[in-house]
Design an enzyme around this catalytic site. Structure first.
Site, PDB file in Angstrom:
ATOM      1  N   ASN B 613       1.047  -1.213   0.084  1.00  0.00           N
ATOM      2  CA  ASN B 613      -0.005  -0.158   0.041  1.00  0.00           C
ATOM      3  C   ASN B 613       0.842   1.208  -0.126  1.00  0.00           C
ATOM      4  O   ASN B 613       1.657   1.226   1.132  1.00  0.00           O
ATOM      5  CB  ASN B 613      -0.842  -0.069   1.312  1.00  0.00           C
ATOM      6  N   GLU B 687      10.934   0.030   9.819  1.00  0.00           N
ATOM      7  CA  GLU B 687      12.233   0.602  10.437  1.00  0.00           C
ATOM      8  C   GLU B 687      13.386   1.037   9.357  1.00  0.00           C
ATOM      9  O   GLU B 687      14.278   1.837   9.710  1.00  0.00           O
ATOM     10  CB  GLU B 687      12.454  -0.461  11.322  1.00  0.00           C
TER      11      GLU B 687
END
Lengths: 323, 723
Positions: B613, B687
């Site tokens: 997405n 991250e």
């Protein structure tokens, strides 16, 4: 939070009669009460009082004690005639806090020394006689001027720094109905042996307004250095009014935040400037005077050279001297 | 039935064949309107009949024994009780699966949770917790990592001869960097509501990894994990701080059991700063040896950090250093000082967040020493094979990220230090590489397709603000040929199939793969009913096509089809070096008077396999860059030098970037598929957005004004004295 009585003052007489801690915006006091740094038995809510006006009086501008920081910063007269104050207000806190915080409350806010906020730690300001953990602890944001061996806390206000530079006076009403007017130097106490006592305000007295004298001649500036772009207390701030006439400094008014236990002003600094042709050397001399007694405690040592740099930059800007 | 896949070999790219178009596109989060309108219920917002309120009591000494004096508070208004039973010293480490350290009546750091107080109202409980008299018998303990008496030393690798390589090198860098401790400080503080029904405990909590949290809580309370149900449908940020069970959950359960009433405990912001986990401070020495062309011949990365005694976690500072750049002589040494400060544990991108600051700063220093562009230097040092293990790399678009990012950012406009000035401000640009190890974790999900063309996804996976609801729905929709609005996703309930949990940037790939597999099993059934091979099946907008047949889904189904997907890591994790890569670019202005730094714009070019997405992925990268700005310029826990306690334990004095510190943040994704990662060819991105980000900022500071900040954060006082 310790349980407390709540009294809503409907009139100034109510407020002056009631025995308790005055609350207006509560942006600092409520935090302190949650942590039980402050444990008042009674709160007197003064927000219903008729102290929200900014009125032009002969030779002065009277700012009601309940005028919010947001309204004061946005006031047309303040922006035009006292821009140092508007800039200082907008350099403080966040939009949400400025909407709640009041003029009187801002003057009365407590230090941001982290040891003052932690009730497991000794603190002479919170619990007189217990000692100061900040001196040999983490003192990055704490004072370099006006400290004592009992306390090195700073006053966190930006607004008060600008007011100090503008020779503002605090209007205080006593329970007997008398009114006294104090400069901020008279209003705020240095810590000395009693850091718990921060102002000369007596029990029962109420700040009703702040008066600004005639707009000063010259240019005004507020410069604040901080660890992030917004929503941080000053490492160093300078509120300045400088008037240059015929190539010489005709008048100078300088107040500093982040350096001392009260908005800091030293007449000798201004004396070192007045009558002089602005130059780097003259600015350095003023900084020498300001910082002659400055004392760092380790983590805040940097404030001494930083203050010099900021002061000189502000003076350069206002006098048109390029560094 | 369960569709099980152990990732032992490369999988076909099925998601390139499905044609629904639900995946990759920047779909809004389906739960977004609930969150912004206050209708998404977070842990502290649940109410139970007859609920009591608990508050944790904080230790006031650094080390020693304690006992509480209940008589000091038992007459206070609303007092219901105070308990010290089962107190955990700090949060469980991620995937610990057992109880954290439980000390009995002992304190090992100032701020440790030592008791829970319960009262009729929250305000009463807080007041009682403040007033509770605690008798301490204080002892001395180390609090300074630099002088601690107990230090655990280890050499992770000593390959070749780094000392000799440094002697023989044409160019070297030998620099030491320090970083301050960090706190996750999620927006939602840790909160739990515990309700007992006999021996059964239901906990509404705010946690990242429920299947482990259940076991950690059970172990902490000495009870059977099967008797615990944890619900965490919405989590207001975790960043590692909610990986493991925390003190408020144990406190709520203990008080609720004793009172036979539901008890809610919410940590104060100050509690979050002390009772959970911090990222350790680090002192890092990076040595680089290079030949005349800037090719690395040696690399060393040593670090010293700290943690409490008996705490198993250490910050994996060199995680990315091992595989990012070449050089045959390599050495890594680590020291963990045992100190009485709050526990250290996982905080967003453990390892890379601080390790890559030092590595990427050192690379910037090397580029200058060698006299070549920092991008050229990095590209030149991308190794063919893993320089230590010899493994092959899976997808690795690092060079493209650096080059395409540079072109997009306008890197060719970069000048030297103090060469670009605007008024009082020096302006400069910096770059840093990003790398984050890709991880696949075991995960299960149940997917149900209904004849009416709707579907349901169920797993105990969590959405900690990352977009799990969105992407799991998109994956199911893509696989089943449905509009994503037809898919309902239920998360955060330990009664549902056990997912991977949110952590280590593996959630999307792991939980997503389990949904993919569940849906794949449904596809197989539909293909069978349609009379075609699964590979020939096309599902789109509720229609099934294959083997010259085209029929609405409803006609193929007599009732709902429910299948469980189960992914497990396999040989691909061991055989291939898998990581996400990227390049961060920053333009900063440094004030020549005050040393204040303002970041003016950033670009992150990211390669993380297939993007599920584009919107939620970009949001993750934005968050990473904001962390990067904070790490570079603001964030620092300050420990008192005598007591070790966290001095700045609130968000007024622990500075994170505010709006004005965050400029335009641009993100570009490099098209990529990682065939070795999982059956969806995706890699973790969360991250990755933080890895190296802060180094781009500090490298830009140097480029702007010529000051190398090696002690983080780069506050004005670390810059102006050198201007």
């Amino acid at each position: 939070m310790k349980p407390f009585d709540y009294v809503r003052a409907e009139s100034r007489e109510d407020a002056l009669r009631a025995d308790g801690r005055v609350i207006a915006g509560g942006t600092n006091l409520l935090d302190l009460m949650k942590l039980e740094v402050e444990t008042p038995d009674r709160l007197i809510d003064v927000t219903r009082l008729d102290l929200r006006e900014i009125t032009r009086q002969e030779n002065s501008l009277r700012i009601g004690a309940l005028v919010s920081n947001a309204d004061l910063a946005a006031d047309e007269t303040v922006r035009r005639d006292y821009p140092v104050l508007s800039r200082a207000l907008l350099a403080g806190a966040s939009a949400q806090l400025r909407n709640k915080a009041t003029t009187g409350g801002n003057l009365m806010q407590r230090t941001r020394c982290p040891y003052f906020y932690d009730t497991t730690q000794p603190c002479n300001k919170r619990e007189p006689g217990t000692g100061c953990q900040a001196m040999e602890g983490f003192n990055r944001i704490l004072a370099i001027l006006g400290t004592s061996d009992k306390c090195i806390a700073t006053h966190p206000s930006d607004m008060a720094v600008a007011m100090r530079a503008l020779d503002a006076r605090v209007e205080i009403e006593s329970p007997t109905g008398e009114t006294r007017m104090l400069t901020l130097d008279e209003f705020y106490l240095l810590p000395g042996d009693t850091p718990e006592k921060e102002t000369v305000l007596e029990p029962g007295e109420l700040i009703t307004a702040v008066h600004l004298p005639e707009p000063p001649k010259g240019k005004q500036a507020y410069r604040k250095v901080r660890d992030r772009a917004s929503y941080a207390f000053a490492l160093v701030s300078v509120g300045a009014v400088i008037d240059v006439q015929g190539g010489k400094i005709a008048a100078a008014s300088l107040a500093f935040g982040g350096l001392g236990p009260r908005p800091w002003r030293n007449a000798d600094v201004e004396e070192a400037l007045v009558g002089e042709t602005p130059s780097d050397a003259v600015f350095d001399k003023a900084a020498d005077v300001l910082l002659a007694d400055a004392k760092g405690f380790g983590a805040n040592d940097f404030k001494i050279p930083l203050t010099r740099r900021v002061l000189k930059a502000v003076l350069s800007d206002l006098t048109g001297v390029s560094q | 039935m369960t569709e099980h896949l152990k990732m032992d070999e490369v999988q076909p790219r099925l998601l390139d064949e499905t044609g629904q178009g639900a995946i990759t596109r920047p779909m809004d989060r389906p739960e977004g309107p609930l969150k912004v309108s206050g209708r998404a219920t977070y842990a502290a917002e649940y109410k139970a009949a007859n609920m009591a309120f608990g508050v944790m009591v904080r230790a006031g000494i650094t080390k020693g024994g304690y006992s509480i004096d209940e008589s000091s508070v038992k007459d206070m208004d609303g007092f219901l009780g105070v308990w010290t039973d089962h107190m955990i010293r700090n949060s469980a480490q991620g995937m610990m699966d057992t109880n954290p350290v439980q000390l009995g009546q002992r304190v090992q750091y100032l701020g440790q949770p030592i008791a829970v107080v319960a009262a009729e109202t929250f305000e009463q409980a807080r007041h009682i917790a403040n007033r509770l008299k605690v008798d301490y018998s204080p002892e001395d303990g180390d609090v300074d990592p630099e002088t601690a008496s107990q230090v655990d030393q280890s050499v992770a690798l000593d390959q070749g001869d780094l000392e000799q390589a440094m002697k023989d090198a044409e160019f070297t860098v030998d620099s030491t960097y320090t970083t301050k401790p960090h706190n996750s400080a999620p927006m939602e503080p840790h909160a739990s509501l515990a309700e007992w029904d006999g021996e059964k405990l239901t906990l509404h909590g705010s946690y990242q990894m429920l299947k482990y949290n259940k076991n950690e809580l059970a172990d902490s309370l000495d009870m059977d994990a099967d008797d615990i149900r944890i619900l965490a449908p919405y989590v207001g940020g975790g960043f590692g701080s909610k990986l493991g069970i925390a003190a408020e959950a144990v406190g709520a359960a203990v008080a609720a059991k004793a009172l036979k009433r539901p008890v809610r405990v919410v940590m104060s912001r100050q509690n979050v700063f002390e009772m959970v986990v911090r990222r350790t401070e680090t002192r890092q020495r990076v040595r680089l040896a290079a030949d005349k062309d800037g090719r690395l011949t040696g690399l060393g990365h040593d670090n010293r950090q700290s943690n409490l005694p008996d705490e198993g976690f250490s910050e994996p500072v060199t995680l990315a250093t091992h595989f990012l750049y070449g050089g045959e002589n390599r050495r890594y040494e680590q020291e963990v000082a045992r100190v009485h400060r709050m526990a250290a544990g996982s905080v967003r991108a453990p390892g890379e967040a601080v390790g890559m600051l030092a590595l990427e700063n050192a690379m910037d220093e090397l580029a200058e020493t060698v006299g070549i562009d920092p991008i050229d230097l990095r590209v030149r040092n991308i190794p063919e094979i893993h320089p230590e293990s010899g493994k092959q790399y899976s997808s690795r678009s690092l060079a493209q990220c650096l080059k395409e990012g540079a072109a997009s950012f306008g890197w060719d406009q970069r000048k030297g230090p103090k060469e670009r000035r605007e008024g009082e401000w020096y302006v400069g640009m910096g770059v840093a590489a990003a790398a984050r190890t890709n991880i696949l974790m075991e995960s299960k999900a149940r997917v149900t397709l209904n004849p009416d063309g709707t579907a349901l996804v169920e797993t105990d996976m969590t959405d900690i603000g990352t977009g799990t609801y969105a992407i799991l729905g998109q994956i199911a929709a893509e696989m089943l040929g449905l509009d994503p609005s037809k898919v309902t996703v239920d998360l955060g309930d330990t009664d549902l199939p056990a997912g991977s949990g949110s952590g280590g940037s593996w959630g999307a790939a792991s939980a997503g793969s389990s949904v993919f597999l569940g849906a794949k099993a449904i596809r197989a059934k539909l293909a069978e009913r349609l009379g075609c091979e699964p590979s020939a099946l096309r599902l789109q907008d509720g229609m099934a096509t294959g083997g010259n047949n085209r029929r609405p889904l409803a006609e193929l189904m007599e009732g709902p089809i429910a299948e469980e997907g189960h992914i497990e890591p396999g040989d691909m994790s061991d055989e291939m070096q898998q990581a996400g890569y990227g390049a961060h670019f920053a333009e900063v202005a440094v004030n020549s008077v005050t040393g204040e730094v303002r970041v003016r714009r950033t670009l992150s070019a990211m390669a993380a396999g297939r993007i599920l997405n584009e919107k939620t992925a970009a949001s993750q990268v934005h968050g990473g860059m904001i962390w990067g700005i904070g790490t570079a310029l603001h964030e620092a826990i300050e420990h008192d030098p005598r007591t070790g306690h966290v001095v700045n334990n609130d968000l007024a004095e622990y500075h994170v970037p505010v709006h004005l510190d965050v400029p335009q943040l641009d993100v570009m994704f490099i098209e990529e598929r990682d065939d070795h990662a999982n059956p969806m060819q995706v890699k973790g991105i969360g991250e990755l957005g933080l890895a190296g980000a802060g180094a781009a900022v500090t490298n830009a500071i140097y480029n702007a004004c010529g000051v190398r900040v090696r002690d983080y954060p780069a506050t004005p006082d670390r810059i102006f004295p050198h201007l």
